[in-house]
Design a protein around this motif. Structure first.
Motif, PDB file in Angstrom:
ATOM      1  N   GLY A   1     -30.889 -51.285 -26.566  1.00  0.00           N
ATOM      2  CA  GLY A   1     -29.666 -52.190 -26.577  1.00  0.00           C
ATOM      3  C   GLY A   1     -29.454 -53.009 -25.565  1.00  0.00           C
ATOM      4  N   VAL A   2     -30.153 -52.740 -24.423  1.00  0.00           N
ATOM      5  CA  VAL A   2     -29.903 -53.728 -23.136  1.00  0.00           C
ATOM      6  C   VAL A   2     -31.134 -54.037 -22.412  1.00  0.00           C
ATOM      7  N   ARG A   3     -31.209 -54.937 -21.763  1.00  0.00           N
ATOM      8  CA  ARG A   3     -32.358 -55.065 -20.738  1.00  0.00           C
ATOM      9  C   ARG A   3     -32.699 -54.143 -19.683  1.00  0.00           C
ATOM     10  N   ALA A   4     -33.886 -53.439 -19.302  1.00  0.00           N
ATOM     11  CA  ALA A   4     -34.021 -52.663 -18.563  1.00  0.00           C
ATOM     12  C   ALA A   4     -33.811 -53.221 -17.085  1.00  0.00           C
ATOM     13  N   LEU A   5     -34.081 -54.410 -16.953  1.00  0.00           N
ATOM     14  CA  LEU A   5     -33.786 -55.406 -15.669  1.00  0.00           C
ATOM     15  C   LEU A   5     -32.784 -56.362 -16.320  1.00  0.00           C
ATOM     16  N   ALA A   6     -31.634 -56.630 -15.596  1.00  0.00           N
ATOM     17  CA  ALA A   6     -30.807 -57.538 -16.213  1.00  0.00           C
ATOM     18  C   ALA A   6     -30.618 -58.659 -15.170  1.00  0.00           C
ATOM     19  N   GLY A   7     -31.183 -58.659 -14.027  1.00  0.00           N
ATOM     20  CA  GLY A   7     -30.914 -59.653 -12.923  1.00  0.00           C
ATOM     21  C   GLY A   7     -31.161 -60.887 -13.055  1.00  0.00           C
ATOM     22  N   ALA A   8     -32.499 -61.212 -13.858  1.00  0.00           N
ATOM     23  CA  ALA A   8     -32.791 -62.679 -14.038  1.00  0.00           C
ATOM     24  C   ALA A   8     -33.973 -62.373 -14.851  1.00  0.00           C
ATOM     25  N   SER A   9     -34.261 -63.535 -15.581  1.00  0.00           N
ATOM     26  CA  SER A   9     -35.331 -63.516 -16.411  1.00  0.00           C
ATOM     27  C   SER A   9     -36.158 -65.039 -16.499  1.00  0.00           C
TER      28      SER A   9
ATOM     29  N   GLU B   1     -43.522 -58.592 -19.075  1.00  0.00           N
ATOM     30  CA  GLU B   1     -43.468 -58.065 -20.462  1.00  0.00           C
ATOM     31  C   GLU B   1     -43.877 -59.192 -21.528  1.00  0.00           C
ATOM     32  N   TYR B   2     -44.637 -58.523 -22.550  1.00  0.00           N
ATOM     33  CA  TYR B   2     -44.958 -59.608 -23.622  1.00  0.00           C
ATOM     34  C   TYR B   2     -46.004 -60.650 -23.019  1.00  0.00           C
ATOM     35  N   SER B   3     -46.823 -60.292 -22.116  1.00  0.00           N
ATOM     36  CA  SER B   3     -47.599 -61.432 -21.430  1.00  0.00           C
ATOM     37  C   SER B   3     -46.996 -62.563 -20.672  1.00  0.00           C
ATOM     38  N   ARG B   4     -45.931 -63.003 -21.032  1.00  0.00           N
ATOM     39  CA  ARG B   4     -45.431 -64.417 -20.464  1.00  0.00           C
ATOM     40  C   ARG B   4     -44.023 -64.245 -20.206  1.00  0.00           C
ATOM     41  N   GLU B   5     -43.584 -62.997 -19.975  1.00  0.00           N
ATOM     42  CA  GLU B   5     -42.086 -62.787 -19.633  1.00  0.00           C
ATOM     43  C   GLU B   5     -42.021 -62.094 -18.521  1.00  0.00           C
ATOM     44  N   CYS B   6     -40.896 -62.398 -17.482  1.00  0.00           N
ATOM     45  CA  CYS B   6     -40.679 -61.752 -16.156  1.00  0.00           C
ATOM     46  C   CYS B   6     -39.106 -61.405 -16.156  1.00  0.00           C
ATOM     47  N   PHE B   7     -39.028 -60.259 -15.689  1.00  0.00           N
ATOM     48  CA  PHE B   7     -37.662 -59.633 -15.530  1.00  0.00           C
ATOM     49  C   PHE B   7     -37.286 -59.140 -14.096  1.00  0.00           C
ATOM     50  N   CYS B   8     -36.074 -59.239 -13.480  1.00  0.00           N
ATOM     51  CA  CYS B   8     -35.874 -58.984 -12.248  1.00  0.00           C
ATOM     52  C   CYS B   8     -34.441 -58.029 -12.154  1.00  0.00           C
TER      53      CYS B   8
ATOM     54  N   ASN C   1     -31.775 -55.263  -9.793  1.00  0.00           N
ATOM     55  CA  ASN C   1     -31.437 -54.378  -8.659  1.00  0.00           C
ATOM     56  C   ASN C   1     -31.261 -53.038  -9.064  1.00  0.00           C
ATOM     57  N   THR C   2     -30.959 -52.827 -10.563  1.00  0.00           N
ATOM     58  CA  THR C   2     -30.931 -51.265 -10.971  1.00  0.00           C
ATOM     59  C   THR C   2     -31.831 -51.368 -12.337  1.00  0.00           C
ATOM     60  N   LEU C   3     -31.949 -50.426 -12.808  1.00  0.00           N
ATOM     61  CA  LEU C   3     -32.886 -49.961 -14.197  1.00  0.00           C
ATOM     62  C   LEU C   3     -31.949 -49.425 -14.952  1.00  0.00           C
ATOM     63  N   ALA C   4     -31.742 -49.951 -16.317  1.00  0.00           N
ATOM     64  CA  ALA C   4     -30.896 -49.634 -17.214  1.00  0.00           C
ATOM     65  C   ALA C   4     -31.230 -48.021 -17.391  1.00  0.00           C
ATOM     66  N   ALA C   5     -29.995 -47.300 -17.607  1.00  0.00           N
ATOM     67  CA  ALA C   5     -30.306 -45.709 -17.807  1.00  0.00           C
ATOM     68  C   ALA C   5     -31.138 -45.345 -18.813  1.00  0.00           C
ATOM     69  N   SER C   6     -31.043 -46.312 -20.048  1.00  0.00           N
ATOM     70  CA  SER C   6     -31.970 -45.660 -21.133  1.00  0.00           C
ATOM     71  C   SER C   6     -33.151 -46.256 -21.261  1.00  0.00           C
ATOM     72  N   SER C   7     -33.736 -46.859 -20.033  1.00  0.00           N
ATOM     73  CA  SER C   7     -35.251 -47.204 -19.751  1.00  0.00           C
ATOM     74  C   SER C   7     -35.842 -46.113 -19.224  1.00  0.00           C
ATOM     75  N   SER C   8     -37.235 -45.580 -19.873  1.00  0.00           N
ATOM     76  CA  SER C   8     -37.971 -44.413 -19.535  1.00  0.00           C
ATOM     77  C   SER C   8     -39.279 -44.852 -19.503  1.00  0.00           C
ATOM     78  N   GLU C   9     -40.109 -43.942 -18.796  1.00  0.00           N
ATOM     79  CA  GLU C   9     -41.521 -44.162 -18.356  1.00  0.00           C
ATOM     80  C   GLU C   9     -42.386 -43.990 -19.919  1.00  0.00           C
ATOM     81  N   ALA C  10     -43.241 -44.900 -19.928  1.00  0.00           N
ATOM     82  CA  ALA C  10     -44.108 -45.075 -21.148  1.00  0.00           C
ATOM     83  C   ALA C  10     -45.796 -44.803 -20.768  1.00  0.00           C
ATOM     84  N   PRO C  11     -46.381 -44.444 -21.625  1.00  0.00           N
ATOM     85  CA  PRO C  11     -47.864 -44.351 -21.288  1.00  0.00           C
ATOM     86  C   PRO C  11     -48.556 -45.689 -20.874  1.00  0.00           C
TER      87      PRO C  11
END
Length: 846
Positions: A626-634, A658-665, A667-677
């Protein structure tokens, strides 16, 4: 990417089916999103300046919601039920200086609505939607909204009730509108539960210095939709300036004349809060449904249960496959939080089968949005589809966490998604500063009709204050020039210059016969056209090769390069160049612009990069819940690489593609973001096919603090030291200073606006690329423009005290204050000034 849809009149019987979605796509889709998709992920922000109800965006003492409600009445009030003329038809825009519609509120309201004005959202429908939104924002009833109103092209008759009128004149005027005496009293009370009377409009009723911020309220709860306007009148305690005070001696106590016409019988019947609410729902709906004869309204609209949003096909480099992107929006209003596990999309190819053997895609939630009464979750689509087989339609399955599932088939029709005509956005571009537009499109080779480009655009009227603030909606059709063949498609292109400075608001359609890719937002286009390279053999769909309607040379093998204009500042129709290399090896081109053929270097296969510009790879990571993993800039663009994203995110601890053409920045990672294969991050970067750039809902994640090329995602990772301070430069812009909003009305910067809870200076600068100025305000708002308007002036730096919503280390203005930047290359001359509407410092609270 939109397609042909039934007329509004054709939706009447369809919408009447209780509980059923409209059949998508529908003519009401744009208004449905404006009305219901308000805040959060992909929010349209239609309620931004009326929520909360006491928002005074139009200036101190002006309850903006009350002004939206008044605009609805003033526009409707010229209706003549006998002749079938007037009614809610947006003629008010031409009547602002006729003496019956005083004050700035009508002007500022219409100017806000103009941000949403288009060929699929008439000004009259927006006025009606504004009435519904203002009432609901202030706690009033849900007023059913019908659509299909048509805009007037000139002023209507006079006849808006004026405070000096007699009670009998009021009765006659409302009878002309189609309202009984009882309904006249009811709609007046319902309309006057919000706001007040202003010195600016009626100085004799509210003498200067007698109100608060130049206003006297109509009841003691002027920012709440309740029946205090009734109960205070009946009890004799009212301070309504249209009932008591100087208005009596002036014979302008209009509310008393109306309320008392039947001996207060109707008003006594409204003393019950429940009755008042129910009656207001009925009479206000009647008000907005009062339209000229010949106008047929739809049944009341409702939000879709499941709706495809922003679905778009784009031909990938090489020409052998499409990238299908977009979202499946699911209404979650009546669902428990977290009830949906995922959404599966299953499609059929253009022959109604699944020739590729794999025709489904499963997505997990990326973001959530809200309306006044509804919630939505958005499930991103990003999948490749063979160009040889294409796509024709799809169905949706919503899989729930309790093990059950729900199927949606668009009322038995499946959701259509034609691949016959495709507006190719990466090879299209718009320079907003000049309005120079180039559009490239793909036409399937079995389509024999040549395509044309349709442009619907807005042009300012250039009028003085209190003149018509609604821009002119115009349209034009441009023939497209045929280029060459790539696989089963042929490129076409066209150019046009959109005058007036509002080119970003244009909507684009490419049509060939009954096939169309329509209502594409010009604001989605980059400022320069990207190069397309392809080597697919020219074919006709279904033939396995050979000639066809658009096949220029059935025996050719195509090595195509669609190149941008040599000048990024002025895209033109000659910017689309396709080279055809025949079997004899002789290069030719159908464009007047020629290029020479050269051998391209051999590209290496894709690989994970462990380090990029001082960042170290962590892992493939999921988006937040429900939130961005990186919410600083896009950032998003069609030349994305890991290196360019790292550069965009300089100063941040993390970056992710992300998604071939998106960039996110961030200083913190959303707590609900997790490692994926790692296999989940399987999409190549749009600007470099040798690099990985995540996937749908998956980030190729890098960090300045990582010690190795692998790692575990955690929001508590060590952070670099950063301090809050002014930035002397951001991208191509240099810091000007803290700047006030306009004092003579309007915005200091009026070229473009957006708001984001992840706002940063870098994001604002990117959004304003091509404009001379950008300014960040109130922590989360971004404004662009080429001139400073209406008395905007330097302010002390201390005034700009809000940090950016997406970065605690940057300043983003404050209330009524801009953190202002200007292009370093711009001249140092004084900015021109233009008078606009008045606006107080209390301003918006978005």
């Amino acid at each position: 990417m939109r397609y042909s849809y039934p007329t509004l009149a054709g939706l009447l019987s369809l919408a009447a089916r209780t509980g059923a979605d409209p059949t998508w796509p529908a003519a009401t889709d744009e208004m449905e999103e404006i009305v219901y998709q308000l805040q959060g992920f992909k929010g349209r922000l239609f309620n931004a300046i009326i929520t909360p109800c006491n928002n005074e965006a139009a200036g101190p003492g002006r309850v903006t919601a009350s002004e939206w409600l008044r605009v609805g009445f003033h526009d409707m009030a010229t209706h003549n039920r006998v002749f079938g003329t007037g009614g809610l038809d947006a003629s008010l825009q031409f009547e602002l200086t006729n003496g019956e519609n005083t004050g700035p509120g009508h002007n500022t309201t219409l100017k806000f609505y103009a941000n949403y004005y288009s060929s699929q959202s008439t000004m009259a429908d927006l006025i009606a939607a504004g009435v519904c939104a203002s009432v609901r924002s202030c706690g009033g009833p849900i007023i059913p909204l019908r659509l299909g109103r048509k805009d007037a092209t000139s002023s209507g008759s006079t006849g808006v009730p004026q405070p000096q009128n007699s009670a009998e004149t009021f009765r006659q005027q409302f009878d002309r509108m189609g309202f009984s005496t009882e309904e006249m009293i009811q709609v007046t009370a319902c309309g006057h539960t919000l706001g007040g009377v202003h010195t600016e409009e009626f100085p004799e009723i509210v003498p200067a210095g007698t109100g608060t911020n130049g206003q006297k309220p109509l009841d003691t709860t002027d920012a709440t939709f309740d029946n205090k306007v009734v109960t205070e009148y009946i009890s004799g305690t009212t301070q309504n300036p249209l009932v008591v005070g100087p208005a009596i001696a002036l014979n302008k106590h209009s509310d008393f004349k109306v309320y008392n016409i039947d001996g207060n019988a109707t008003m006594n019947g409204l003393t019950s809060a429940t009755t008042f609410r129910d009656v207001c729902k009925t009479v206000l709906q009647k008000m907005i449904d009062t339209v000229p004869s010949g106008v047929t309204l739809t049944d009341p609209i409702a939000p879709y249960a499941v709706k495809p949003v922003d679905m778009q096909l784009t031909l990938n480099s090489g020409g052998s496959s499409f990238l299908l992107t977009g979202y499946i929006r699911v209404r979650t209003t009546n669902r428990a939080s977290g009830a949906i596990k995922n959404v599966k999309m299953t499609w059929k190819d253009r022959n109604g089968a699944c020739a590729s053997g794999s025709c489904s895609y499963t997505a997990t939630v990326q973001g959530a949005g809200t309306g006044f009464d509804d919630t939505f979750e958005f499930f991103p689509v990003s999948t490749n589809i063979p160009a040889s087989s294409g796509i024709s339609s799809f169905k949706v399955t919503v899989n729930l966490n309790d093990g059950t599932s729900e199927s949606y088939d668009n009322n038995g029709n499946s959701y259509p998604l034609s691949d016959a005509i495709i507006l190719q956005k990466p090879q299209s571009c718009l320079l907003q500063s000049s309005g120079a537009l180039t559009v490239s499109a793909l036409v399937r080779n079995d389509i024999t009709t040549a395509p044309s480009l349709g442009i619907s655009y807005l042009t300012p009227r250039g009028v003085v204050r209190n003149g018509n603030p609604v821009p002119i909606l115009s349209s034009t059709t441009v023939a497209m020039t045929k280029s060459d063949c790539v696989g089963p498609y042929t490129f076409y292109s066209a150019s046009y210059t959109i005058a007036g400075g509002l080119s970003y608001a244009a909507k684009l359609s490419v049509t060939a016969g009954s096939n169309s890719d329509s209502f594409n937002k010009a604001s989605d286009l980059s400022g320069s056209c990207a190069t397309f390279s392809g080597t697919a053999s020219c074919t006709t769909p279904g033939s396995g090769g050979g000639g066809g309607g658009n096949d220029p040379n059935a025996s050719s093998t195509v090595a195509s390069t669609v190149a941008p204009s040599s000048s990024a500042a002025e895209p033109s129709s000659t910017s689309s160049v396709v080279k055809v290399i025949s079997s004899s090896g002789i290069a030719s081109t159908t464009s007047s612009t020629t290029t020479t053929s050269s051998s391209a270097p051999t590209a290496t296969g894709p690989a994970r990069k462990l380090t990029v510009a001082g960042y170290t790879r962590l892992c493939c990571a999921t988006e937040g819940s429900g939130v961005r993993a990186l919410a600083g800039a896009s950032f998003a663009y069609d030349t994305m690489t890991l290196e360019s994203c790292a550069s965009n995110c300089t100063g941040f601890a993390y970056f992710g593609t992300e998604y071939s053409r998106e960039c996110f920045c961030g200083n913190t990672l959303a707590a609900s973001s997790s490692e994926a294969p790692d296999s989940d991050c399987n999409m190549m970067c749009a600007g470099d096919a040798t690099e990985y750039c995540g996937a749908g809902n998956r980030l190729e994640l890098y960090s300045t603090t990582a010690g190795t090329g692998t790692g575990t995602v955690t929001s508590s990772a060590a952070q670099p030291t950063a301090t809050l301070g002014r930035k002397n430069s951001v991208g191509d812009y240099v810091f000007v200073g803290c700047q006030t909003e306009a004092t003579e009305g309007g915005r200091a910067l009026e070229g473009k606006f957006w708001a984001d809870d992840g706002m940063t200076l870098e994001g604002c600068a990117e959004a304003c690329s091509g404009w001379e100025y950008f300014g960040a305000e109130y922590g989360r708002e971004c404004f662009c423009g080429n001139t400073l308007h209406g008395g905007s002036a330097p302010a002390p730096l201390a005034d700009c005290s809000f940090t950016c919503a997406g970065s605690p280390y940057e300043y983003c203005g404050a209330g009524n204050r801009l953190e202002l930047y200007r292009l370093a290359s711009a001249s140092s001359g004084s900015s021109s000034k233009a008078r606009k509407r008045s606006r107080g410092e209390s301003g918006r609270r978005l």
